[in-house]
Design a protein around this motif. Structure first.
Motif, PDB file in Angstrom:
ATOM      1  N   SER A  35      25.323  16.983  -6.294  1.00 15.05           N
ATOM      2  CA  SER A  35      26.738  16.894  -6.658  1.00 15.05           C
ATOM      3  C   SER A  35      27.108  15.444  -6.957  1.00 15.05           C
ATOM      4  N   GLY A  36      28.305  15.259  -7.497  1.00 15.50           N
ATOM      5  CA  GLY A  36      28.785  13.914  -7.757  1.00 15.50           C
ATOM      6  C   GLY A  36      28.858  13.078  -6.495  1.00 15.50           C
ATOM      7  N   ASP A  37      29.320  13.681  -5.406  1.00 13.25           N
ATOM      8  CA  ASP A  37      29.393  12.959  -4.136  1.00 13.25           C
ATOM      9  C   ASP A  37      28.006  12.568  -3.640  1.00 13.25           C
ATOM     10  N   GLU A  38      27.046  13.476  -3.788  1.00 13.70           N
ATOM     11  CA  GLU A  38      25.689  13.162  -3.354  1.00 13.70           C
ATOM     12  C   GLU A  38      25.089  12.028  -4.181  1.00 13.70           C
ATOM     13  N   VAL A  39      25.313  12.062  -5.497  1.00  9.67           N
ATOM     14  CA  VAL A  39      24.807  10.985  -6.353  1.00  9.67           C
ATOM     15  C   VAL A  39      25.402   9.645  -5.932  1.00  9.67           C
ATOM     16  N   ARG A  40      26.712   9.622  -5.659  1.00 10.79           N
ATOM     17  CA  ARG A  40      27.335   8.370  -5.236  1.00 10.79           C
ATOM     18  C   ARG A  40      26.751   7.874  -3.917  1.00 10.79           C
ATOM     19  N   GLN A  41      26.473   8.775  -2.994  1.00 13.26           N
ATOM     20  CA  GLN A  41      25.844   8.370  -1.734  1.00 13.26           C
ATOM     21  C   GLN A  41      24.447   7.809  -1.983  1.00 13.26           C
ATOM     22  N   PHE A  42      23.687   8.478  -2.844  1.00 14.41           N
ATOM     23  CA  PHE A  42      22.357   7.979  -3.183  1.00 14.41           C
ATOM     24  C   PHE A  42      22.449   6.574  -3.760  1.00 14.41           C
ATOM     25  N   ARG A  60      24.755   4.301  -3.434  1.00 21.08           N
ATOM     26  CA  ARG A  60      25.143   3.279  -2.461  1.00 21.08           C
ATOM     27  C   ARG A  60      23.920   2.757  -1.713  1.00 21.08           C
ATOM     28  N   HIS A  61      23.001   3.660  -1.398  1.00 20.44           N
ATOM     29  CA  HIS A  61      21.776   3.242  -0.717  1.00 20.44           C
ATOM     30  C   HIS A  61      20.832   2.512  -1.675  1.00 20.44           C
ATOM     31  N   LEU A  62      20.646   3.069  -2.867  1.00 16.66           N
ATOM     32  CA  LEU A  62      19.667   2.518  -3.801  1.00 16.66           C
ATOM     33  C   LEU A  62      20.111   1.188  -4.390  1.00 16.66           C
ATOM     34  N   ASP A  63      21.419   1.002  -4.553  1.00 21.29           N
ATOM     35  CA  ASP A  63      21.902  -0.259  -5.125  1.00 21.29           C
ATOM     36  C   ASP A  63      21.644  -1.438  -4.193  1.00 21.29           C
ATOM     37  N   HIS A  64      21.383  -1.169  -2.918  1.00 21.65           N
ATOM     38  CA  HIS A  64      21.105  -2.238  -1.964  1.00 21.65           C
ATOM     39  C   HIS A  64      19.667  -2.176  -1.438  1.00 21.65           C
ATOM     40  N   ALA A  65      18.847  -1.362  -2.083  1.00 24.03           N
ATOM     41  CA  ALA A  65      17.464  -1.201  -1.631  1.00 24.03           C
ATOM     42  C   ALA A  65      16.594  -2.353  -2.119  1.00 24.03           C
ATOM     43  N   GLU A  66      15.446  -2.517  -1.479  1.00 24.01           N
ATOM     44  CA  GLU A  66      14.475  -3.524  -1.889  1.00 24.01           C
ATOM     45  C   GLU A  66      13.457  -2.865  -2.830  1.00 24.01           C
ATOM     46  N   TRP A  67      13.494  -3.273  -4.096  1.00 21.07           N
ATOM     47  CA  TRP A  67      12.606  -2.715  -5.098  1.00 21.07           C
ATOM     48  C   TRP A  67      11.370  -3.597  -5.242  1.00 21.07           C
ATOM     49  N   GLU A  68      10.254  -3.006  -5.618  1.00 18.15           N
ATOM     50  CA  GLU A  68       9.039  -3.768  -5.868  1.00 18.15           C
ATOM     51  C   GLU A  68       8.499  -3.426  -7.251  1.00 18.15           C
ATOM     52  N   ASP A  69       7.603  -4.254  -7.724  1.00 16.00           N
ATOM     53  CA  ASP A  69       7.008  -4.062  -9.047  1.00 16.00           C
ATOM     54  C   ASP A  69       6.290  -2.720  -9.095  1.00 16.00           C
ATOM     55  N   GLY A  70       6.657  -1.873 -10.064  1.00 16.43           N
ATOM     56  CA  GLY A  70       6.052  -0.557 -10.171  1.00 16.43           C
ATOM     57  C   GLY A  70       4.577  -0.573 -10.481  1.00 16.43           C
ATOM     58  N   ARG A  71       4.056  -1.697 -10.972  1.00 15.30           N
ATOM     59  CA  ARG A  71       2.634  -1.766 -11.301  1.00 15.30           C
ATOM     60  C   ARG A  71       1.746  -1.738 -10.060  1.00 15.30           C
ATOM     61  N   THR A  72       2.338  -1.941  -8.886  1.00 18.74           N
ATOM     62  CA  THR A  72       1.527  -1.925  -7.669  1.00 18.74           C
ATOM     63  C   THR A  72       0.947  -0.542  -7.390  1.00 18.74           C
ATOM     64  N   THR A  73       1.570   0.510  -7.934  1.00 23.27           N
ATOM     65  CA  THR A  73       1.073   1.869  -7.729  1.00 23.27           C
ATOM     66  C   THR A  73       0.447   2.455  -8.989  1.00 23.27           C
ATOM     67  N   ALA A  74       0.274   1.611 -10.012  1.00 21.93           N
ATOM     68  CA  ALA A  74      -0.274   2.093 -11.280  1.00 21.93           C
ATOM     69  C   ALA A  74      -1.794   2.025 -11.273  1.00 21.93           C
ATOM     70  N   GLY A  75      -2.408   2.949 -11.981  1.00 22.38           N
ATOM     71  CA  GLY A  75      -3.848   2.899 -12.166  1.00 22.38           C
ATOM     72  C   GLY A  75      -4.234   1.809 -13.154  1.00 22.38           C
ATOM     73  N   THR A  76      -5.512   1.699 -13.435  1.00 16.16           N
ATOM     74  CA  THR A  76      -6.008   0.625 -14.299  1.00 16.16           C
ATOM     75  C   THR A  76      -5.379   0.673 -15.679  1.00 16.16           C
ATOM     76  N   LEU A  77      -5.334   1.857 -16.281  1.00 15.74           N
ATOM     77  CA  LEU A  77      -4.766   1.977 -17.616  1.00 15.74           C
ATOM     78  C   LEU A  77      -3.245   1.844 -17.596  1.00 15.74           C
ATOM     79  N   ALA A  78      -2.599   2.465 -16.614  1.00 19.26           N
ATOM     80  CA  ALA A  78      -1.142   2.474 -16.574  1.00 19.26           C
ATOM     81  C   ALA A  78      -0.560   1.094 -16.312  1.00 19.26           C
ATOM     82  N   ALA A  79      -1.293   0.241 -15.611  1.00 14.44           N
ATOM     83  CA  ALA A  79      -0.759  -1.073 -15.258  1.00 14.44           C
ATOM     84  C   ALA A  79      -0.375  -1.882 -16.489  1.00 14.44           C
ATOM     85  N   GLY A  80      -1.047  -1.649 -17.605  1.00  9.57           N
ATOM     86  CA  GLY A  80      -0.743  -2.410 -18.810  1.00  9.57           C
ATOM     87  C   GLY A  80       0.449  -1.913 -19.585  1.00  9.57           C
ATOM     88  N   ILE A  81       0.953  -0.707 -19.252  1.00  9.86           N
ATOM     89  CA  ILE A  81       2.062  -0.139 -20.030  1.00  9.86           C
ATOM     90  C   ILE A  81       3.278   0.187 -19.165  1.00  9.86           C
TER      91      ILE A  81
END
Length: 227
Positions: free
Chosen positions: A10-17, A19-40
């Motif tokens: 719902s709209g309320d659930e998205v807003r709650q999500f 609020r948490h995600l806007d203050h979350a600590e994000w990391e580089d997505g390439r850390t979980t990428a395979g050999t081929l995916a890391a380049g793209i």
């Protein structure tokens, strides 16, 4: 089969999500990428096991556990714990196919990816670009849904996320091992189930033809299920 499911959150659930995600600590997505995916792959992700990600992922799983259209379309046997990503500042993910087998973090479970899912958590007007482009038998389909909506598509599909040139595209993504591995069989079962539900809602629950269709559905499910 590519299917969009509206209002998973719902709209309320998205807003709650958010609020948490806007203050979350994000990391580089390439850390979980395979050999081929890391380049793209150029995006940000929440770390596996992060408190925010685990909590929000459990909320998604509880919601999907009682969502009739999701169950009808995916026929889930196992679901990989939802992950979260963010694309901004030109972030993108080039054309790729998801890995066929994935180890669930912190367990000895290996999951076969039959169905891929993206749950959008940012409104389309919040960002430019960021379309999920999925290649199928009828060409490329571009998907950019409202926040709270989700798209399901075969994990065998070649797909990409186009560059985000303004704002931020935030989403949850995960994979499903289906009771019915073959996408064509799942599509037939989904169409049949939706027809049965439509006829039932019209007040024809005791109609002999409807009962016969219901029997066909369950007998096909028995034939195609991979326990």
């Amino acid at each position: 089969m590519l299917i969009s499911i509206q209002n998973v959150l719902s709209g309320d659930e998205v807003r709650q999500f958010r609020r948490h995600l806007d203050h979350a600590e994000w990391e580089d997505g390439r850390t979980t990428a395979g050999t081929l995916a890391a380049g793209i792959k150029r995006n940000l992700q929440l770390a596996d096991g992060s408190e925010v990600g685990v909590s929000l992922g459990h909320h998604i799983l509880r919601t999907l556990g009682s969502h009739p259209e999701f169950i009808s379309a995916a026929l889930p046997q196992r679901i990989y714990p939802p992950k979260f990503n963010c694309y901004r500042g030109g972030g993108s993910y080039g054309a790729h196919v998801d890995s066929a087998l994935m180890a669930v973090p912190g367990t000895d479970i290996t999951l076969r990816t039959d169905v891929s899912a993206t749950l959008f958590l940012a409104e389309p007007e919040e960002y430019d670009g960021g379309e999920l482009q999925i290649e199928g038998p009828f060409g490329v389909q571009s998907v950019k849904l409202a926040a709270g909506d989700m798209v399901l598509y075969p994990s065998t599909s070649l797909h990409r996320v186009t560059p985000v040139t303004r704002g931020a595209r935030i989403a949850s993504f995960f994979w499903i091992q289906s009771l019915v591995q073959d996408d064509g069989a799942r599509t037939l079962l989904y169409d049949l189930d939706q027809s049965i539900q439509g006829l039932s809602a019209a007040g024809r629950a005791d109609d002999p033809d409807l009962l016969r269709l219901t029997g066909v559905y369950h007998n096909l499910l028995r034939r195609w299920t991979r326990p």
